[in-house]
Write an enzyme that holds these catalytic residues in place. Structure first.
Site, PDB file in Angstrom:
ATOM      1  N   VAL A 173      42.918  44.905  45.917  1.00  6.01           N
ATOM      2  CA  VAL A 173      44.109  44.848  45.051  1.00  6.01           C
ATOM      3  C   VAL A 173      43.790  45.105  43.578  1.00  6.01           C
ATOM      4  O   VAL A 173      44.673  45.393  42.788  1.00  6.01           O
ATOM      5  CB  VAL A 173      44.902  43.517  45.170  1.00  6.01           C
ATOM      6  CG1 VAL A 173      45.594  43.391  46.491  1.00  6.01           C
ATOM      7  CG2 VAL A 173      44.034  42.309  44.876  1.00  6.01           C
ATOM      8  N   GLY A 174      42.528  44.983  43.206  1.00  4.99           N
ATOM      9  CA  GLY A 174      42.209  45.236  41.798  1.00  4.99           C
ATOM     10  C   GLY A 174      40.745  44.980  41.521  1.00  4.99           C
ATOM     11  O   GLY A 174      39.999  44.499  42.386  1.00  4.99           O
ATOM     12  N   PHE A 187      33.760  42.069  36.422  1.00  4.43           N
ATOM     13  CA  PHE A 187      32.506  42.164  37.174  1.00  4.43           C
ATOM     14  C   PHE A 187      32.673  42.157  38.685  1.00  4.43           C
ATOM     15  O   PHE A 187      31.706  42.333  39.412  1.00  4.43           O
ATOM     16  CB  PHE A 187      31.556  41.047  36.749  1.00  4.43           C
ATOM     17  CG  PHE A 187      32.000  39.688  37.188  1.00  4.43           C
ATOM     18  CD1 PHE A 187      31.528  39.148  38.361  1.00  4.43           C
ATOM     19  CD2 PHE A 187      32.896  38.946  36.424  1.00  4.43           C
ATOM     20  CE1 PHE A 187      31.931  37.895  38.771  1.00  4.43           C
ATOM     21  CE2 PHE A 187      33.293  37.688  36.824  1.00  4.43           C
ATOM     22  CZ  PHE A 187      32.815  37.161  38.002  1.00  4.43           C
ATOM     23  N   VAL A 190      38.698  42.430  43.616  1.00 10.53           N
ATOM     24  CA  VAL A 190      39.600  41.419  44.177  1.00 10.53           C
ATOM     25  C   VAL A 190      40.309  42.016  45.402  1.00 10.53           C
ATOM     26  O   VAL A 190      40.873  43.108  45.325  1.00 10.53           O
ATOM     27  CB  VAL A 190      40.626  40.934  43.129  1.00 10.53           C
ATOM     28  CG1 VAL A 190      41.578  39.920  43.742  1.00 10.53           C
ATOM     29  CG2 VAL A 190      39.919  40.312  41.928  1.00 10.53           C
ATOM     30  N   LYS A 249      37.758  37.164  45.324  1.00 10.42           N
ATOM     31  CA  LYS A 249      37.096  37.821  44.190  1.00 10.42           C
ATOM     32  C   LYS A 249      35.627  37.906  44.555  1.00 10.42           C
ATOM     33  O   LYS A 249      34.956  36.877  44.674  1.00 10.42           O
ATOM     34  CB  LYS A 249      37.303  36.988  42.921  1.00 10.42           C
ATOM     35  CG  LYS A 249      36.757  37.639  41.681  1.00 10.42           C
ATOM     36  CD  LYS A 249      37.230  36.895  40.458  1.00 10.42           C
ATOM     37  CE  LYS A 249      36.879  37.585  39.181  1.00 10.42           C
ATOM     38  NZ  LYS A 249      37.495  36.976  38.022  1.00 10.42           N
ATOM     39  N   ASP A 260      40.069  33.568  27.585  1.00 10.26           N
ATOM     40  CA  ASP A 260      40.598  34.906  27.886  1.00 10.26           C
ATOM     41  C   ASP A 260      42.054  34.791  28.346  1.00 10.26           C
ATOM     42  O   ASP A 260      42.453  35.412  29.345  1.00 10.26           O
ATOM     43  CB  ASP A 260      39.723  35.590  28.950  1.00 10.26           C
ATOM     44  CG  ASP A 260      39.870  37.107  28.919  1.00 10.26           C
ATOM     45  OD1 ASP A 260      40.441  37.634  27.941  1.00 10.26           O
ATOM     46  OD2 ASP A 260      39.417  37.761  29.870  1.00 10.26           O
TER      47      ASP A 260
HETATM   48  P1  ATP Z   1      38.839  40.905  33.493  1.00 10.76           P
HETATM   49  O1  ATP Z   1      38.136  39.960  34.411  1.00 10.76           O
HETATM   50  O2  ATP Z   1      37.967  42.038  33.084  1.00 10.76           O
HETATM   51  O3  ATP Z   1      39.547  40.230  32.359  1.00 10.76           O
HETATM   52  P2  ATP Z   1      41.099  41.040  35.245  1.00 10.76           P
HETATM   53  O4  ATP Z   1      41.688  39.806  34.655  1.00 10.76           O
HETATM   54  O5  ATP Z   1      42.052  42.132  35.580  1.00 10.76           O
HETATM   55  O6  ATP Z   1      39.976  41.650  34.316  1.00 10.76           O
HETATM   56  P3  ATP Z   1      40.367  39.735  37.765  1.00 10.76           P
HETATM   57  O7  ATP Z   1      40.756  38.354  37.425  1.00 10.76           O
HETATM   58  O8  ATP Z   1      39.090  39.912  38.487  1.00 10.76           O
HETATM   59  O9  ATP Z   1      40.212  40.678  36.525  1.00 10.76           O
HETATM   60  O10 ATP Z   1      41.574  40.393  38.586  1.00 10.76           O
HETATM   61  C1  ATP Z   1      41.597  41.732  39.015  1.00 10.76           C
HETATM   62  C2  ATP Z   1      42.973  42.037  39.598  1.00 10.76           C
HETATM   63  O11 ATP Z   1      43.220  41.253  40.764  1.00 10.76           O
HETATM   64  C3  ATP Z   1      44.133  41.776  38.650  1.00 10.76           C
HETATM   65  O12 ATP Z   1      45.064  42.832  38.764  1.00 10.76           O
HETATM   66  C4  ATP Z   1      44.761  40.497  39.164  1.00 10.76           C
HETATM   67  O13 ATP Z   1      46.167  40.476  38.942  1.00 10.76           O
HETATM   68  C5  ATP Z   1      44.450  40.546  40.658  1.00 10.76           C
HETATM   69  N1  ATP Z   1      44.255  39.185  41.182  1.00 10.76           N
HETATM   70  C6  ATP Z   1      43.288  38.317  40.813  1.00 10.76           C
HETATM   71  N2  ATP Z   1      43.401  37.153  41.480  1.00 10.76           N
HETATM   72  C7  ATP Z   1      44.489  37.288  42.303  1.00 10.76           C
HETATM   73  C8  ATP Z   1      45.145  36.414  43.240  1.00 10.76           C
HETATM   74  N3  ATP Z   1      44.715  35.177  43.450  1.00 10.76           N
HETATM   75  N4  ATP Z   1      46.237  36.889  43.878  1.00 10.76           N
HETATM   76  C9  ATP Z   1      46.701  38.140  43.643  1.00 10.76           C
HETATM   77  N5  ATP Z   1      46.125  39.008  42.779  1.00 10.76           N
HETATM   78  C10 ATP Z   1      45.026  38.584  42.111  1.00 10.76           C
END
Ligand code: ATP
Length: 336
Positions: A15-16, A20, A23, A38, A140
């Site tokens: 999904v993303g 590092f 997800v 993650k 953050d």
């Molecule tokens: P960074 O860590 O560089 O600040 P980020 O916040 O996008 O970037 P992640 O927290 O790893 O990084 O999330 C990556 C993607 O996965 C994002 O689009 C986030 O919305 C999605 N995501 C993360 N956790 C969940 C979850 N529990 N349910 C649904 N989507 C999620």
């Protein structure tokens, strides 16, 4: 902490990706529910060791933080230690509507009742983190890191840069975060140590995004943002002033300006913020149930449309492939 063995997770779909890790959305057989994973994956290199260390730190912070209603819950850890490829991941509840960023990208006019509910819930969640002993500094806070559950309630996430006050950390640098959400003292003091008021500054910028629906300073170079913020510049107030007739917007604007004040000691605490947002949200309590229902319906429709266009794209793709196959076959028969 519960450990899920290799093979427990199925139907994994990307999904993303974050700073590092990747997800995934998936299903846990043991937990019998939809989850988000993650995960980091790699060989036994020194870089992988560092990533593991970072992820374990994030796990420890989440474990301390996640008993609050507005902080995303860590359900388990997933590991596949054997073989040459190591996989390690944090298993969390899956958030079907994505983040605040997704909400504003998908819906033009997010109802004010929902905006004020989100602001209040973020303030409550952050107040919880800061009131722990020792407190947790998120570092953050931004719309991408505020997820929404199926009831559209806030779930604060991404503790990859967070610090437990007092804990010595060799892995988290002092200069870290998302530049446009970072307080001036984090940008101009080489001896800077993260404090709770840095999170309050980020909340001020997040407040601005709740009015504008945009990210601050689009297209501006990082160095210009850094210099401008240190000189006292902030996102345009005109984005907020256009709504000055809307109930509680002037009060929210005042809070926003207080939160992004230049001097850290002049900013309010999240305890104060949550008192102010409680009053603002109170003014919308009669409208919140309908607002949530309408936005849920809209998001479901958008998701169905996306799935439909994706399926249509695949069909068009395969019908084009079929067409060129038939053409090729015709040419081959003719040349025979
Ligand atoms: P960074 O860590 O560089 O600040 P980020 O916040 O996008 O970037 P992640 O927290 O790893 O990084 O999330 C990556 C993607 O996965 C994002 O689009 C986030 O919305 C999605 N995501 C993360 N956790 C969940 C979850 N529990 N349910 C649904 N989507 C999620």
């Amino acid at each position: 902490m519960q450990r899920l063995p290799a093979g427990d997770l199925e139907r994994l779909e990307l999904v993303g990706s974050g700073g590092f890790g990747l997800v995934y959305r998936g299903w846990s057989k043991k937990l019998n529910r939809e989850i988000a994973l993650k995960m980091i994956q790699g060989s036994r290199s020194s870089n992988m060791k560092k990533l593991m260390k970072d992820l374990m730190k994030e796990r420890d912070v989440m474990q301390k933080a996640c008993s609050d209603t507005y902080v995303l819950r860590l359900l388990a850890v997933y590991e596949k230690p054997e073989g040459s490829l190591i996989e390690y991941g944090l298993v969390m509840e899956y958030m079907p509507y994505g983040s605040l960023r997704t909400l504003f990208d998908k819906i033009l006019n997010v109802p004010w009742a929902l905006r004020f509910q989100i602001l209040h819930q973020v303030a409550l969640g952050m107040n919880y983190l800061h009131s722990l002993d020792p407190p947790i500094i998120h570092r953050d806070l931004k719309p991408c890191n505020v997820l929404l559950n199926k009831h559209l309630d806030v779930q604060i996430t991404d503790f990859g840069l967070s610090r437990i006050v007092g804990a010595t950390s060799s892995v988290t640098p002092s200069f870290a975060g998302t530049l446009s959400y970072m307080a001036p003292e984090a940008l101009n003091d080489i001896n800077y140590h993260p404090t709770m008021s840095c999170d309050v500054y980020s909340y001020g910028i997040l407040l601005w995004t709740m009015f504008s629906g945009e990210e601050p300073y689009p297209g501006v170079h990082d160095m210009v943002i850094q210099r401008g913020v240190c000189e006292g510049q902030r996102p345009r107030l005109s984005h907020v002033d256009q709504y000055s007739d809307v109930r509680m917007v002037p009060e929210a604007k005042e809070l926003m300006i207080n939160c992004w004040k230049h001097k850290a000691e002049d900013r309010p605490s999240f305890h104060d913020c949550s008192k102010s947002t409680a009053v603002m949200f109170e003014a919308y309590t009669d409208e919140i149930v309908n607002a949530v229902r309408n936005v849920q319906d809209l998001l479901r429709q958008i998701s169905l449309q996306d799935q439909y266009s994706e399926a249509l794209g695949t069909c068009e793709d395969s019908s084009m492939r079929m067409e060129s196959f038939i053409k090729g076959l015709g040419n081959a028969l003719q040349s025979d």
